[in-house]
Design an enzyme around this catalytic site. Structure first.
Site, mmCIF file in Angstrom:
data_model
loop_
_atom_site.group_PDB
_atom_site.id
_atom_site.type_symbol
_atom_site.label_atom_id
_atom_site.label_comp_id
_atom_site.label_asym_id
_atom_site.label_seq_id
_atom_site.Cartn_x
_atom_site.Cartn_y
_atom_site.Cartn_z
ATOM 1 C CE LYS A 181 2.301 1.202 -3.061
ATOM 2 N NZ LYS A 181 1.329 1.765 -3.384
HETATM 3 C C1 LIG Z 1 0.569 3.312 -3.500
HETATM 4 C C2 LIG Z 1 -0.422 3.539 -4.210
HETATM 5 C C3 LIG Z 1 -0.730 4.921 -5.007
HETATM 6 C C4 LIG Z 1 0.273 5.896 -4.905
HETATM 7 O O1 LIG Z 1 1.351 5.588 -5.620
HETATM 8 P P1 LIG Z 1 2.963 6.415 -5.377
HETATM 9 O O2 LIG Z 1 3.781 5.725 -6.102
HETATM 10 O O3 LIG Z 1 3.114 6.654 -4.087
HETATM 11 O O4 LIG Z 1 2.464 7.979 -5.813
HETATM 12 C C5 LIG Z 1 -1.866 4.913 -5.566
HETATM 13 N N1 LIG Z 1 -2.673 4.039 -5.437
HETATM 14 C C6 LIG Z 1 -2.647 2.756 -4.913
HETATM 15 C C7 LIG Z 1 -3.704 1.735 -4.870
HETATM 16 C C8 LIG Z 1 -1.364 2.598 -4.356
HETATM 17 O O5 LIG Z 1 -1.333 1.494 -3.772
#
Ligand SMILES: *Cc1c(COP(=O)(O)O)cnc(C)c1O
Length: 493
Positions: free
Chosen positions: A115
């Site tokens: 993120k």
């Molecule tokens: C948010 C997240 C995901 C999923 O990503 P999306 O963009 O919502 O599909 C996968 N792995 C981790 C560690 C995340 O924080």
């Protein structure tokens, strides 16, 4: 470049630019913003980018979509957001696992999850948007989180001028490490509050506040408007497009592929944001043969891709990969829009909200099949993939990455395809230390910091500094409220 709603309520005639889309977050008809046309990148440009740094690659891709921002400003944003000091291990380095599979590590940022790739730069994009649109009010970023988004948004938006942030998380729905990361958050413009209930309760509470005209009026009187940091916001997605190009550039630079050669991509998926960013890269001209959409036991997307039916009327499971425990993948709406247009998309979304279900046409399904295959990995196999990857390749991965790697392995076993495969690694194994340790050794200490140290001892790898330092940080936020109190809490400041 004009931005329009996936549901057709906003058209190019409205003359909304990227700054408006980023500031507003969601279109007024409930749809998601998309650029009216997808810009292109030539193979010559990609080859040239392969000689550039990550920030330069990111600025080139961002500039194609955010043409209302001055180009030198975007460069400065990228230089600051992806500096070595923010991403000590590199922004999106590749780790070669074998002749086919290369893991893209997206978690070297300040909160140890992917993120950060978007949320380190998105606050700069919002500040730019406030200036470009002449906005004088303060933006209040309202977030419901199942863990990783909340912390990454807090870290990104802390002490940014003309911005405040309020994060709600389910008191028993996040890991101990995630809770501690949020409760110890520093910054003068941040608030964090736990709510009694699960993630859906937090999310529903936040959505209610967003759609409450009285709340908007009350905030407006104080010179505040609401904005969002979730992946429904275009400002979250566009920085993620860049790292798919960067991965291709790195494969070119290391001689793993030749210019123009196709690659495959596997993405551990929750809200469909990360994988959709990859699909945008393909639309722009990146040679991707196939996207593997990897789900955990909450395999609603696997079923959708196999049958064309999206049905959220099913059990919800809490798994070891909590950031993918989700039944409504918001960004799928953007794919439906690209594949079917605004009218069909609006109808599907209406059906989803009314009956929790929709079924796409055979033509739409065939079109999606051309680019995507769904796989899932249950809890037992997640454990196995973590253990085998460490035993066979001395490479440590987290629970989410294991789901993505499992999809890659299933696909390769089924097809024998030796096309180079990028697997997105979305979190540091230390962010989910007890489950990773338990996968390797069969057990883990109850104390999370002991688990960190034990994992480091057993694997000979280093604990990321932002997690190690949590132990001595002061806990600032301890309040727990009922969902019904969220509105009053948000308005009180
Ligand atoms: C948010 C997240 C995901 C999923 O990503 P999306 O963009 O919502 O599909 C996968 N792995 C981790 C560690 C995340 O924080």
């Amino acid at each position: 470049m004009n931005y329009i709603s996936t549901r057709g309520g906003t058209t190019a005639k409205d003359n909304l630019h990227s700054a408006d889309a980023i500031k507003q977050g969601l279109a007024h008809d409930g749809g998601l913003f998309m650029p009216e046309t997808i810009p292109t990148v030539t193979m010559d440009e990609i080859v040239a980018l392969s000689r550039e740094s990550y920030p330069a690659r990111a600025a080139a891709i961002l500039g194609k979509f955010l043409d209302d921002y001055p180009a030198d400003e975007l460069c400065a944003y990228c230089e600051a957001a992806y500096a070595d000091a923010r991403f000590p291990g590199g922004a999106a380095p590749l780790h070669k696992l074998n002749d086919t599979v290369h893991v893209m590590e997206l978690w070297h940022g300040p909160t140890c999850a992917f993120k950060d790739m978007a949320l380190q730069i998105m606050p700069k994009l919002l500040s730019g948007a406030l200036r470009i649109t002449g906005e004088e009010r303060t933006a209040l970023i309202l977030v419901a989180t199942s863990g990783d988004t909340g912390k990454a948004a807090l870290e990104g938006y802390r002490d940014i001028d003309q911005v405040k942030i309020m994060v709600y998380y389910p008191v028993d729905g996040v890991s101990k490490m995630q809770k501690l990361q949020m409760a110890t958050q520093e910054g003068g413009n941040v608030r964090v509050c736990a709510i009694r209930g699960n993630f859906d309760d937090a999310q529903t509470g936040v959505k209610k506040i967003f759609s409450d005209p009285a709340a908007a009026d009350a905030l407006n009187e104080k010179g505040i408007f609401l904005s969002s940091a979730n992946s429904i916001n275009w400002g979250r997605l566009v920085p993620q497009v860049a790292y798919y190009f960067s991965a291709y550039c790195d494969l070119l630079a290391s001689g793993e592929i030749k210019a123009g050669e196709e690659i495959n991509v596997s993405v551990p998926t929750g809200n469909f944001g990360n994988i959709f960013a990859g699909y945008i890269a393909k639309q722009m001209g990146l040679p991707v043969k196939r996207f593997l959409c990897a789900s955990n036991k909450n395999n609603i997307l696997t079923d959708f891709l196999a049958t064309g039916v999206y049905d959220r009327n099913r059990d919800f499971y809490t798994t070891m990969s909590p950031s993918m425990d989700i039944l409504i993948s918001s960004n799928l709406e953007r794919l439906l829009y690209l594949k079917t247009g605004t009218a069909e998309t609006a109808a599907y979304m209406q059906s989803l909200s009314k009956c929790g279900r929709y079924e796409i046409t055979p033509e739409a399904k065939a079109s999606i099949d051309a680019d995507f295959t769904g796989y899932f990995c249950d809890e037992e196999n997640t454990v196995r993939v973590i253990r085998e990857t460490f035993e066979n390749a001395q490479y440590l991965i987290d629970t989410h990455t294991a789901v993505g790697l499992s999809a890659a392995q299933q696909y390769i076993a089924e097809t024998g395809d030796t096309t180079k495969m990028i697997v997105d690694s979305t979190a540091s194994p230390y962010k989910f230390a007890s489950n990773v340790l338990r996968s390797l050794t069969g057990n883990a200490p109850a104390d999370e910091f002991e688990a960190l140290e034990e994992l480091s001892r057993v694997t000979g790898t280093e604990i990321p500094a932002p997690l190690a330092s949590l132990k001595t940080k002061t806990v600032r936020f301890t309040e727990i409220i009922d969902p019904a109190e969220m509105l009053a809490k948000t308005l009180a400041d």
